[in-house]
Design an enzyme around this catalytic site. Structure first.
Site, PDB file in Angstrom:
ATOM      1  N   ARG A   1       0.577   3.634  -3.072  1.00  0.00           N
ATOM      2  CA  ARG A   1      -0.135   5.009  -2.884  1.00  0.00           C
ATOM      3  C   ARG A   1       1.065   6.105  -2.852  1.00  0.00           C
ATOM      4  NH1 ARG A   1      -5.617   3.866   0.479  1.00  0.00           N
ATOM      5  NH2 ARG A   1      -5.763   1.789   0.089  1.00  0.00           N
TER       6      ARG A   1
ATOM      7  N   ASP B   1      -4.877  -9.580  -7.946  1.00  0.00           N
ATOM      8  CA  ASP B   1      -5.307  -8.664  -9.241  1.00  0.00           C
ATOM      9  C   ASP B   1      -4.275  -7.932  -9.584  1.00  0.00           C
ATOM     10  OD1 ASP B   1      -5.103  -7.482  -6.901  1.00  0.00           O
ATOM     11  OD2 ASP B   1      -7.102  -6.547  -6.816  1.00  0.00           O
TER      12      ASP B   1
ATOM     13  N   THR C   1      -1.060   0.614 -10.467  1.00  0.00           N
ATOM     14  CA  THR C   1      -2.302   0.224  -9.774  1.00  0.00           C
ATOM     15  C   THR C   1      -3.079   1.110  -8.861  1.00  0.00           C
ATOM     16  OG1 THR C   1      -3.379  -1.822  -9.037  1.00  0.00           O
ATOM     17  CG2 THR C   1      -1.407  -1.106  -7.681  1.00  0.00           C
TER      18      THR C   1
ATOM     19  N   GLU D   1     -12.344   0.554 -10.022  1.00  0.00           N
ATOM     20  CA  GLU D   1     -11.913  -0.259 -11.051  1.00  0.00           C
ATOM     21  C   GLU D   1     -12.909  -0.513 -11.996  1.00  0.00           C
ATOM     22  OE1 GLU D   1     -10.002  -1.119  -7.249  1.00  0.00           O
ATOM     23  OE2 GLU D   1     -12.252  -1.069  -7.638  1.00  0.00           O
TER      24      GLU D   1
ATOM     25  N   GLU E   1       0.715  -1.270  -0.096  1.00  0.00           N
ATOM     26  CA  GLU E   1      -0.036   0.155   0.018  1.00  0.00           C
ATOM     27  C   GLU E   1       0.757   1.396   0.019  1.00  0.00           C
ATOM     28  OE1 GLU E   1      -3.112   0.171  -0.563  1.00  0.00           O
ATOM     29  OE2 GLU E   1      -3.830  -1.948   0.155  1.00  0.00           O
TER      30      GLU E   1
END
Length: 628
Positions: free
Chosen positions: A243, A375, A617, A530, A239
């Site tokens: 991010r 994913d 992502t 998404e 994360e």
């Protein structure tokens, strides 16, 4: 009288009798005429009364119909052409539209409006529409006139999305500036990410791309003066890479401000300790002060394949900027170790053991999925290849093998409408699990991007297969929103297939009239990006305005049901219009991804191009460069 006398021979008695009888007959006739007249009057009165009543009834229903027509004019504009669309296409070749024909744009029937007035009375239009796109087809020719009209409308909608960003950022700035998140219900800030200013950093490039430069430089000043990564806590390697590291690197790429590169390198040299595992596959979490790294307590010997295989874009770009190859080599080694486990069908388990010198697949909660915990690994197989100038073929080959496995093993179709979705596979039993996560909807965009950049060419059978599947998945994901009472998509949809029950000792298939339903324990909407991500990519590649129309519907529902006094909040149950946001948290990805993708969807003037940028992502666009 003379005739009568002649007949009667002058007999006065007979004459008198005849006169009496004649008088009686005349009276009878007068009575009969009166009765007839009365009956006619009654009949016509009753008929007129019935006609008046019928007219009143018809008028009443006409008024109701006109009211419904007025309220749902946009629905009818879509439904009527949609109902006739297939018949029209059978009677004409849509590919023969002439770009010079001024009427060409009218052949595309689905342009809506940009109005967001009276948002509280916005009513979702319902599911089952736009069936021409269900199977991944492109039913209409997208002419230059159609594109121009779509772009004109998109610019109007772009302003509305920017207003939403102003509202979200305004609440964050006023009530939680520098905190990790704004709590949109209570109007206070929190430090859920240990005080790293996560929302601020995640939103930097969104501010830049929307032209909010004053806000961008205010945030830059906070990064320069207050952002401190010397945190004595275990934080998520994944994360904080996607991010924070991704956000800082993207902010530097767009602005050229050295402050962001300095902070990015400071964070990167702390996160890189996560790769100090026996296998080189990173631990799930790392202490930013001490460098101590470990997996999660509930799975001490294993990490998630997404967490380990979705770090390469950021660390490779950091090496490119700093000249320190450590970041690139360590992240690439981790990916190589994962690829060494390549299954025959290209589909990986979600859990991977990283605490031994040779990695292996783990068992704790492991499954085969394109959803959570797996994913973005598949995403980075394609995007690392793109980032490096399409020269590192091992990544592209691995991606294509995984997409083959997707089509052979996990791609499924709902009952009764044959909507395309991606199932899961239980690692222990091998059985398919027929549910579809919101997280998996990124695959519509990923498959489209893979087809668009296929080394075999866009007209190859593989590229056409993947593009068709991309469009079909995007349609299903849009329907996951459109079918709900709120127009918001659930976290997970289930019940895609018929149910088999045991009835009197015999198995019986119970059909149902719906294709899916939100899972009862996952019917919430978390402001996830998404679906709009895939709509943006598909619109960017194909130019089809339908993806903007679907995105606009989603945006309207977010405005209606998720907006609070201070920002935007998660919605507890997409099936219930009477609810309000009650999860007091506004995830950083709402500003960093959801609003960014919505803005870019409606921004025909953006200078982002898939040949020059690749999104990580977390929707941070990073430059493409040629690897050595």
């Amino acid at each position: 009288m003379y005739v009568l006398n002649a007949i009667t021979g002058g007999n006065n008695q007979i004459s008198r009798r005849l006169k009496v009888r004649r008088g009686a007959g005349q009276a009878t006739r007068r009575i009969n005429c009166t009765l007839c007249y009365q009956r006619c009057v009654a009949f016509f009165t009753k008929s007129i009364l019935n006609a008046v009543i019928s007219a009143i009834i018809v008028l009443f229903f006409l008024i109701v119909f006109v009211k419904i027509l007025t309220q749902h004019a946009s629905t009818l504009r879509e439904a009527l052409p949609g109902a006739m669309g297939i018949l029209k296409l059978k009677n004409r070749n849509p590919k023969t539209n002439n770009d010079n024909n001024p009427m060409a744009s009218f052949r595309y029937p689905y342009f809506g409006s940009s109005k967001v007035l009276d948002i509280q009375n916005n009513v979702p239009l319902g599911g089952g529409r736009f069936i021409e796109w269900k199977n991944g087809d492109s039913p209409y020719e997208i002419t230059s006139d159609v594109k121009d009209k779509s772009d004109e409308l998109a610019r109007e909608r772009r302003a509305a999305v920017k207003n939403a960003m102003n509202h979200a950022w305004g609440g964050y700035k006023k009530y939680a500036f520098g905190y990790d998140e704004l709590q949109p219900v209570s109007g206070i800030g929190n430090k859920n990410w240990f005080g790293l200013g996560t929302t601020l950093v995640d939103a930097l490039d969104t501010l830049w791309l929307m032209g909010m430069k004053t806000e961008f430089f205010e945030a830059r000043d906070w990064v320069r003066d207050h952002l401190n990564h010397d945190v004595d806590h275990l934080v998520s390697t994944f994360e904080n890479t996607i991010r924070s590291l991704g956000g800082l690197l993207s902010a530097y790429a767009w602005s050229g401000d050295e402050v962001f590169l300095e902070k990015a390198e400071d964070l990167g040299k702390r996160l890189v300790y996560a790769f100090d595992s026996p296998s080189g596959i990173p631990y799930f979490q790392v202490n930013l002060r001490t460098g101590k790294a470990t997996n999660e307590k509930w799975s001490p010997k294993e990490t998630q394949i997404a967490a380990a295989g979705s770090l390469q874009l950021e660390f490779r770009y950091l090496s490119k900027l700093t000249g320190n190859e450590t970041y690139a080599t360590r992240s690439e080694h981790a990916m190589d170790m994962i690829l060494s486990l390549m299954p025959q069908d290209g589909l990986y388990y979600t859990a991977i053991r990283n605490t031994e010198s040779e990695p292996s697949f783990g068992k704790v909660g492991s499954r085969i999925t394109f959803g959570g915990r797996a994913d973005s690994f598949y995403e980075y197989l394609l995007k690392v290849w793109l980032q490096g100038g399409r020269l590192e073929t091992k990544y592209r080959e691995a991606y294509d093998k995984s997409m083959d496995g997707l089509h052979k093993v996990l791609l499924q179709y709902s009952t009764p409408s044959n909507l395309t979705y991606i199932a899961k596979k239980d690692a222990a039993t091998g059985k398919l699990i027929h549910e579809f996560e919101h997280l998996e909807c990124f695959m519509g965009g990923l498959l489209a991007l893979g087809a668009y950049t296929d080394p075999l060419g866009q007209e190859s059978e593989r590229a056409k297969r993947d593009m068709k599947t991309a469009k079909a998945i995007a349609y299903t994901c849009y329907q996951m929103y459109a079918h709900t009472e709120t127009g918001l998509g659930p976290e997970i949809a289930g019940d895609f297939t018929t149910k088999t029950v045991l009835l009197r000792g015999k198995k019986k298939v119970l059909p149902h009239s719906y294709d899916f339903r939100p899972k009862t324990d996952a019917a919430h909407y978390l402001l996830r990006p998404e679906v709009v991500e895939s709509l943006y990519i598909l619109n960017k590649i194909t130019g089809d305005p339908i993806y903007r129309e679907w995105g606009w519907e989603i945006f309207l529902s977010i405005e209606h049901f998720c907006k609070t006094k201070y920002g935007y909040g998660s919605f507890p149950d997409v099936r219930d219009r009477s609810r309000e946001p009650n999860n007091d948290g506004m995830e950083s990805f709402f500003l960093g991804e959801t609003l960014k993708y919505l803005y870019l969807l409606f921004d025909p003037d953006s200078n982002i191009d898939f040949s020059s940028h690749v999104f990580n992502t977390e929707a941070h666009p990073l430059p493409i460069f040629v690897v050595s």
